[in-house]
Design a protein around this motif. Structure first.
Motif, PDB file in Angstrom:
ATOM      1  N   PHE A  11       2.006 -16.025  14.028  1.00 41.11           N
ATOM      2  CA  PHE A  11       1.018 -17.429  15.347  1.00 41.11           C
ATOM      3  C   PHE A  11       2.352 -19.001  14.720  1.00 41.11           C
ATOM      4  CE2 PHE A  11      -2.145 -14.555  16.167  1.00 41.11           C
ATOM      5  CZ  PHE A  11      -2.499 -14.406  18.167  1.00 41.11           C
ATOM      6  N   GLY A  12       2.782 -18.759  14.007  1.00 39.51           N
ATOM      7  CA  GLY A  12       3.811 -20.018  13.382  1.00 39.51           C
ATOM      8  C   GLY A  12       4.661 -20.224  13.959  1.00 39.51           C
ATOM      9  N   THR A  13       5.222 -21.422  14.084  1.00 42.07           N
ATOM     10  CA  THR A  13       6.550 -22.236  14.474  1.00 42.07           C
ATOM     11  C   THR A  13       7.390 -20.968  14.390  1.00 42.07           C
ATOM     12  OG1 THR A  13       7.034 -23.265  12.298  1.00 42.07           O
ATOM     13  CG2 THR A  13       5.499 -24.394  14.493  1.00 42.07           C
ATOM     14  N   GLN A  14       7.674 -20.261  13.098  1.00 38.79           N
ATOM     15  CA  GLN A  14       8.493 -19.611  13.026  1.00 38.79           C
ATOM     16  C   GLN A  14       8.394 -17.600  13.527  1.00 38.79           C
ATOM     17  OE1 GLN A  14      12.172 -20.561  12.322  1.00 38.79           O
ATOM     18  NE2 GLN A  14      10.616 -22.297  12.752  1.00 38.79           N
ATOM     19  N   GLY A  15       6.977 -17.098  13.476  1.00 33.96           N
ATOM     20  CA  GLY A  15       6.293 -15.972  14.152  1.00 33.96           C
ATOM     21  C   GLY A  15       7.087 -15.565  15.235  1.00 33.96           C
ATOM     22  N   ALA A  16       6.404 -14.488  15.629  1.00 32.28           N
ATOM     23  CA  ALA A  16       7.032 -12.868  16.006  1.00 32.28           C
ATOM     24  C   ALA A  16       7.299 -13.890  17.556  1.00 32.28           C
ATOM     25  CB  ALA A  16       6.284 -12.020  16.337  1.00 32.28           C
ATOM     26  N   LEU A  17       5.350 -14.755  17.772  1.00 31.98           N
ATOM     27  CA  LEU A  17       5.652 -14.879  19.174  1.00 31.98           C
ATOM     28  C   LEU A  17       6.644 -16.340  19.597  1.00 31.98           C
ATOM     29  CD1 LEU A  17       1.656 -14.923  19.699  1.00 31.98           C
ATOM     30  CD2 LEU A  17       3.098 -14.097  20.760  1.00 31.98           C
ATOM     31  N   ALA A  18       6.946 -16.962  18.778  1.00 31.42           N
ATOM     32  CA  ALA A  18       7.621 -17.752  18.969  1.00 31.42           C
ATOM     33  C   ALA A  18       9.275 -17.729  19.218  1.00 31.42           C
ATOM     34  CB  ALA A  18       8.210 -19.032  17.866  1.00 31.42           C
ATOM     35  N   GLN A  19       9.899 -16.702  18.377  1.00 32.54           N
ATOM     36  CA  GLN A  19      10.886 -15.729  18.568  1.00 32.54           C
ATOM     37  C   GLN A  19      10.629 -15.478  20.111  1.00 32.54           C
ATOM     38  OE1 GLN A  19      12.165 -13.216  15.093  1.00 32.54           O
ATOM     39  NE2 GLN A  19      10.971 -15.277  13.772  1.00 32.54           N
ATOM     40  N   SER A  20      10.457 -14.868  20.722  1.00 31.99           N
ATOM     41  CA  SER A  20      10.007 -13.699  21.617  1.00 31.99           C
ATOM     42  C   SER A  20      10.165 -14.636  22.612  1.00 31.99           C
ATOM     43  CB  SER A  20       8.927 -12.920  21.522  1.00 31.99           C
ATOM     44  OG  SER A  20       8.079 -13.515  21.583  1.00 31.99           O
ATOM     45  N   ASN A  21       9.184 -16.025  22.387  1.00 29.16           N
ATOM     46  CA  ASN A  21       8.685 -16.320  23.406  1.00 29.16           C
ATOM     47  C   ASN A  21       9.308 -18.342  23.103  1.00 29.16           C
ATOM     48  OD1 ASN A  21       7.805 -18.666  25.814  1.00 29.16           O
ATOM     49  ND2 ASN A  21       5.621 -17.628  25.248  1.00 29.16           N
ATOM     50  N   PRO A  22      10.396 -18.930  24.237  1.00 31.54           N
ATOM     51  CA  PRO A  22      10.662 -20.730  24.164  1.00 31.54           C
ATOM     52  C   PRO A  22       9.611 -21.650  24.248  1.00 31.54           C
ATOM     53  CG  PRO A  22      12.284 -18.944  25.076  1.00 31.54           C
ATOM     54  CD  PRO A  22      11.284 -18.021  24.731  1.00 31.54           C
ATOM     55  N   GLN A  23       9.318 -20.791  24.971  1.00 29.28           N
ATOM     56  CA  GLN A  23       7.792 -21.772  25.750  1.00 29.28           C
ATOM     57  C   GLN A  23       6.841 -21.873  24.439  1.00 29.28           C
ATOM     58  OE1 GLN A  23       7.454 -21.476  29.489  1.00 29.28           O
ATOM     59  NE2 GLN A  23       9.753 -20.833  30.445  1.00 29.28           N
ATOM     60  N   PHE A  24       6.146 -21.065  23.893  1.00 28.40           N
ATOM     61  CA  PHE A  24       5.170 -20.862  22.839  1.00 28.40           C
ATOM     62  C   PHE A  24       5.133 -22.005  22.289  1.00 28.40           C
ATOM     63  CE2 PHE A  24       3.412 -19.785  19.201  1.00 28.40           C
ATOM     64  CZ  PHE A  24       2.285 -19.042  19.681  1.00 28.40           C
ATOM     65  N   LYS A  25       3.674 -23.255  22.129  1.00 27.14           N
ATOM     66  CA  LYS A  25       3.435 -23.227  20.872  1.00 27.14           C
ATOM     67  C   LYS A  25       2.471 -23.067  20.049  1.00 27.14           C
ATOM     68  CE  LYS A  25       4.927 -27.590  24.071  1.00 27.14           C
ATOM     69  NZ  LYS A  25       4.673 -28.249  25.213  1.00 27.14           N
ATOM     70  N   PRO A  26       2.154 -23.173  18.686  1.00 22.07           N
ATOM     71  CA  PRO A  26       1.324 -22.675  17.932  1.00 22.07           C
ATOM     72  C   PRO A  26       0.310 -23.874  18.529  1.00 22.07           C
ATOM     73  CG  PRO A  26       3.210 -23.228  16.731  1.00 22.07           C
ATOM     74  CD  PRO A  26       3.474 -23.775  18.264  1.00 22.07           C
ATOM     75  N   ARG A  27      -1.808 -23.028  18.585  1.00 17.46           N
ATOM     76  CA  ARG A  27      -2.278 -23.211  19.107  1.00 17.46           C
ATOM     77  C   ARG A  27      -3.821 -23.501  17.703  1.00 17.46           C
ATOM     78  NH1 ARG A  27      -3.486 -21.234  24.704  1.00 17.46           N
ATOM     79  NH2 ARG A  27      -1.040 -21.043  25.759  1.00 17.46           N
ATOM     80  N   PRO A  28      -3.929 -24.492  17.195  1.00 18.04           N
ATOM     81  CA  PRO A  28      -4.390 -24.477  16.044  1.00 18.04           C
ATOM     82  C   PRO A  28      -5.544 -24.026  15.976  1.00 18.04           C
ATOM     83  CG  PRO A  28      -4.141 -26.517  15.870  1.00 18.04           C
ATOM     84  CD  PRO A  28      -3.599 -25.565  16.925  1.00 18.04           C
TER      85      PRO A  28
END
Length: 690
Positions: A11-28
């Motif tokens: 779920f981090g800024t360099q994690g799999a979700l951010a890499q697969s989805n440019p619009q992903f923003k981590p939510r605490p």
């Protein structure tokens, strides 16, 4: 890397979700929940999570489940969420995480085509209506192409079609392994896929049905998984009490009688006087139906030998006659049951109905509450526990940490993990209203607040001059006037949630009178069209047509309108549970017997939870803006009002009409130009906001 650390990195800024989805923003909050789920999956035990709107709870439990390597069962309250998880969320996450994992979707048997019953329907078309003939022909065309047999995939399918029972089975009429079409059975195929899958998506009804089958000694789905995730958990207890109780209705008896006559005339003609035997069962059923009288659409308490207001001796005599008629029919079926699987199943069903007649002829059992639901044509008898706590505690297998570790070591694997989550689970920090009802007092509790900026995005308005709700006519008229004013300013975009059907009708009629001169505004009232059609129309206003929707019951939850198609939610009054409901009365009595206040421990928490659910319809994305109006002066004047207000999101608050009108003006002026349906506000990729 341990599972919690792996999940946190995902779920981090360099994690799999951010890499697969440019619009992903981590939510605490989402990360906090995901790590807690991962820790429970790793260590075992139970976790209860209330995750506010916008947290993204579905991804917060699916990602740990997918990364855990465990066999996981996910249960939802609705088929809609089942389909969403299976068809949208899981494919996206498997690709994003680079995981090869076998998933399965499993629904109840009434959701699948039954090849045998389709053949029966085709063989009996000489007595069918034209509509039934057309329906069966359409099903046959679709049956030639389907791989899953899932009826929802059929073109033109509607869940409430009266013709569905012609081509689907129930637990009562399914022939099981004795069925001539067993090798083609879609239910059996779906269960085999589920037993072989790494992750299975089911619903709460199927969860409890499977639990009952397991307790009868059959190896089923639940024992084969180590982790169970219950989404939409706020409906879990209410679903469970009906499955863990007893139910019996006139429609079940009459359907059984009709099927018995049809089947026995076909497979055992001349071996007994089937028409007379079935006639006696039918007449007996009509007898106890007459005992109830002409009342419709009511729920009757049943604390003694007969439902309230029903003559007890006449009731006892009628049910005894029903039991005798069933017993006589069962004796005849016993003589022929070995000749065909259909007759064998009828004999079992007959005995089942005889047992129900015996049960409901006697008084309610200790610790159970009994009542009768009277509909337009159906009388349904129900006896259920007050909650599922006593029945379910042994299934959770919760123990202090030291004992859990000993069990884990002895088993050579992880202890069972149970995760329960919903946007609305309680009115206190311990979520006690939910945990106590479900027997989860030892569970870990986590509350994750919504990431939305409610103080900026929403305002709560409690009118200072609203009539008291007890004055139904004046109160309803005032609610309608306020809703009409808001709808005129906003061009519709208004949802009025009522607590009763009476208020629904009153406010709906008053609103139509108030807006009779507004050609561009249409008032939609629940019950006049299907729920699906009402939702579709409300979500798609145009510059030429705006909508006001007046709704009750199921629209308080699960109605999702992101964007500016909904900007004003009006709640007519505080949603206290109905005090005359038999289940509510029994629960209240239990609190009073303990020396506790039923109002403080039952009525206020349930109202606060329901209020929270209704308020949750307003803000669904980070860009939504709107006004919540609670038209009940008690929330500001009564001592319990503070508890109600504390359960709501931290919106800006107003009591003056001028503040409400100014907020309406700002909303009307700030409406985005991207389109009235608000599509621009909805993420184009599946970053969930639930």
């Amino acid at each position: 890397m341990e599972l919690p650390e792996l999940v946190e990195a995902t779920f981090g800024t360099q994690g799999a979700l951010a890499q697969s989805n440019p619009q992903f923003k981590p939510r605490p909050g989402q990360t906090t929940m995901a790590v807690a789920v991962a820790r429970t999956l790793q260590e075992g035990g139970a976790l209860v999570v209330e995750a506010g709107t916008g947290v993204g709870k579905t991804f917060a439990y699916l990602i740990p489940a997918l990364l855990s390597g465990e066999r996981v069962l996910v249960s939802t309250a609705t088929k809609a969420l089942q389909d969403q998880i299976y068809t949208r969320d899981l494919p996206f996450l498997r690709k994003a995480l680079g995981i090869s994992l076998q998933a399965a979707l499993l629904k109840g048997r009434s959701s699948y085509l039954c090849p045998y019953r389709l053949e029966l329907a085709e063989s009996e078309q000489d007595t069918a209506t034209d509509a039934e003939v057309r329906w069966v022909a359409a099903v046959r065309r679709w049956a030639a192409t389907t791989q899953t047999g899932d009826m929802s995939e059929m073109p033109g399918y509607t869940e409430r079609s009266p013709h569905l029972p012609l081509v689907t089975s129930t637990r009562e009429n399914c022939l099981g392994a004795q069925c001539p079409s067993f090798s083609q059975c879609y239910v059996n195929k779906a269960r085999k896929r589920a037993l072989a899958a790494d992750l299975v998506v089911i619903n709460h009804h199927l969860f409890f049905a499977d639990l009952q089958v397991r307790e009868s000694g059959m190896a089923e789905l639940l024992p084969s998984v180590r982790a169970v995730i219950i989404d939409e958990a706020h409906q879990f207890n209410e679903t469970g009490i009906h499955f863990l109780g007893e139910q019996w209705s006139n429609s079940q008896v009459l359907d059984f009688a009709r099927e018995t006559l049809r089947t026995c005339n076909k497979l055992a003609r001349g071996l007994a006087d089937w028409p007379q035997l079935v006639f006696e069962v039918d007449q007996a059923c009509q007898g106890w139906m007459r005992c109830v009288g002409e009342a419709t659409n009511v729920r009757i308490n049943w604390a003694d030998a007969a439902p309230a207001g029903v003559d007890a001796p006449a009731w006892q005599e009628a049910l005894t006659r029903q039991a005798n008629a069933l017993q006589t029919l069962h004796a005849a079926l016993q003589d022929v049951r070995a000749s065909a699987p259909e007759l064998d199943r009828l004999a079992e069903r007959c005995q089942h109905h005889w047992r129900k007649a015996q049960l409901f002829a006697g008084p309610p059992r200790l610790g159970r509450v009994r009542w009768m639901d009277i509909g337009a044509v159906t009388l349904r008898m129900i006896e259920s526990p007050l909650d599922i706590a006593e029945d379910m505690r042994s299934h959770w297998q919760l123990a202090p940490a030291a004992q859990a570790q000993e069990a884990k070591t002895a088993e050579g694997g992880g202890a069972h993990a149970w995760i329960f989550t919903s946007a609305t689970l309680g009115a206190d920090a311990q979520l006690s209203h939910f945990t106590q009802a479900c027997g989860l007092e030892q569970a870990q509790v986590l509350q994750v607040p919504s990431p939305f900026d409610f103080a900026r995005q929403a305002m709560l308005y409690v009118p200072a001059d609203m009539p008291q709700p007890q004055d139904a006519a004046h109160h309803g008229a005032a609610v309608a006037q306020l809703a009409a004013e808001g709808a005129r300013r906003l061009g519709g975009r208004t949802l009025v949630l009522t607590t009763t059907l009476r208020a629904l009708r009153l406010i709906g009629e008053a609103l139509r009178k108030q807006l009779a001169d507004a050609a561009a505004l249409e008032v939609l009232v629940q019950g006049e069209q299907s729920k699906q059609r009402l939702m579709e129309r409300f979500r798609q206003p145009s510059q030429q047509r705006g909508y006001v929707l007046v709704a009750s019951a199921s629209f308080w939850e699960g109605f999702d309108v992101p964007g500016d198609a909904l900007q004003l939610v009006i709640i007519d009054k505080l949603p206290f549970p109905p005090p005359h409901d038999p289940l509510v009365q029994a629960r209240a009595k239990r609190y009073e017997e303990r020396g506790e206040s039923a109002f403080a421990q039952l009525f206020v928490p349930e109202a606060a939870i329901a209020l929270k659910q209704g308020a949750g319809r307003l803000i669904r994305t980070e860009t939504d803006k709107g006004i919540l109006v609670v038209c009940d002066p008690r929330i500001a004047s009564k001592s319990y009002g503070a508890r109600m207000l504390s359960s709501l999101p931290p919106m800006a608050r107003a009591r003056k009409l001028e503040s409400f009108e100014e907020a309406l003006r700002r909303l009307a002026a700030q409406r985005p130009s991207a389109g009235p349906d608000g599509d621009a506000a909805v993420p184009a990729v599946p970053q969930r906001s639930d």
